[in-house]
Design an enzyme around this catalytic site. Sequence first.
Site, PDB file in Angstrom:
ATOM      1  N   HIS A  51      -4.387   6.741   6.555  1.00 58.73           N
ATOM      2  CA  HIS A  51      -4.001   5.318   6.535  1.00 58.73           C
ATOM      3  C   HIS A  51      -4.952   4.519   7.423  1.00 58.73           C
ATOM      4  O   HIS A  51      -4.548   3.825   8.353  1.00 58.73           O
ATOM      5  CB  HIS A  51      -2.536   5.191   7.009  1.00 58.73           C
ATOM      6  CG  HIS A  51      -1.923   3.835   6.769  1.00 58.73           C
ATOM      7  ND1 HIS A  51      -2.012   2.811   7.682  1.00 58.73           N
ATOM      8  CD2 HIS A  51      -1.209   3.342   5.748  1.00 58.73           C
ATOM      9  CE1 HIS A  51      -1.356   1.750   7.233  1.00 58.73           C
ATOM     10  NE2 HIS A  51      -0.863   2.052   6.045  1.00 58.73           N
ATOM     11  N   ASP A  59       0.823  -1.219   0.000  1.00 58.41           N
ATOM     12  CA  ASP A  59       0.000   0.000   0.000  1.00 58.41           C
ATOM     13  C   ASP A  59       0.853   1.262   0.000  1.00 58.41           C
ATOM     14  O   ASP A  59       0.334   2.364  -0.134  1.00 58.41           O
ATOM     15  CB  ASP A  59      -1.000   0.007   1.170  1.00 58.41           C
ATOM     16  CG  ASP A  59      -0.371  -0.300   2.515  1.00 58.41           C
ATOM     17  OD1 ASP A  59       0.592  -1.094   2.571  1.00 58.41           O
ATOM     18  OD2 ASP A  59      -0.842   0.246   3.533  1.00 58.41           O
TER      19      ASP A  59
HETATM   20 ZN    ZN Z   1       3.383  -1.419   6.467  1.00 55.56          ZN
END
Ligand code: ZN
Length: 314
Positions: A266, A71
């Site tokens: 996040h 990610d």
């Molecule tokens: Zn990570």
Amino acid sequence: MVPRVSVRELVILGTASQVPTRRRNHNGYLLRWDTEGLLFDPGDGTQRQLVHAGVAASDINRILLTHFHGDHCLGLPGVVQRLSLDRVAHPVHAHFPATGQGYFDRLRHASPFHDTLDLREVPVTADGHLADTPAGAIEARRLDHPEPAYGYRLVEPDGRRMRADLLAARGIGGPDVGRLQRDGALDGVTLDEVSEPRPGQRFAFVMDTRLCDAVYALAEGADLLVIESTFLDSERRLAHDYGHLTAAQAARVAASCGVRRLVLTHFSQRYDDPAAFEAEARVHFDGDLVVAEDLMRVPVPPRRMVGRPGAGDT
Ligand SMILES: [Zn+2]
């Protein structure tokens, strides 16, 4: 060519952690800082998010990866090939944990393309100063995550701002102003007499990590802090086990480090309601608080002023 406007802002390209959602792309953040464009952690889909955000490939001068979980880096092949396709003429520097060089090499050359990019790799091997840029010095700090990870901060040096009123009072104008700035004095008038301190600004970027000293070191005195808050405090044990922060932890860091504007991001896909992150953080932090959404633009706050309340510039 349209001249670039002097602007300091964070363009948020994606805000999801491991799994993107219908509303959140994988990570991706472009920091515009005057003439510089710093791209942090391009996750999957970053190339298209840049289009949605109206950011040209040529706006990117530097790419910084905190670590090699997907990610935070799976968008790199698309971005690199787009920079090449658009024949971006300036060099682009890339920072990433040196231990992940093998991953970087594979992402850099993930599939065949006509490579015209001048990509200059400056891997991170240790804490401390990493590079001097037109925007200021870039520093790195090792974070505490299962995969080797570094956080970054940008530190603009302190300077001095010329005061038109004080210059006029001493009859200094035109090319003499430049001479005075260059030489520090002119005809008995010193630079300090006709200028005032201009504190440098700081930006900090803290991604996947447990709470550790490096988080505080990076966040210290930041005008703008972007920090992961993958979990809420109800899942703090999970956060610790997986090497992440909660919204409460991130907010307490911001409060104790004198952060002026805090951007939480996040987020785990397990949470539906972003308001929960805001409510949790608000208990601990009373400064500017932003719960990040994709394609949001967050200005760097106006520069702190020294000694002249009410005065302001960028
Ligand atoms: Zn990570």
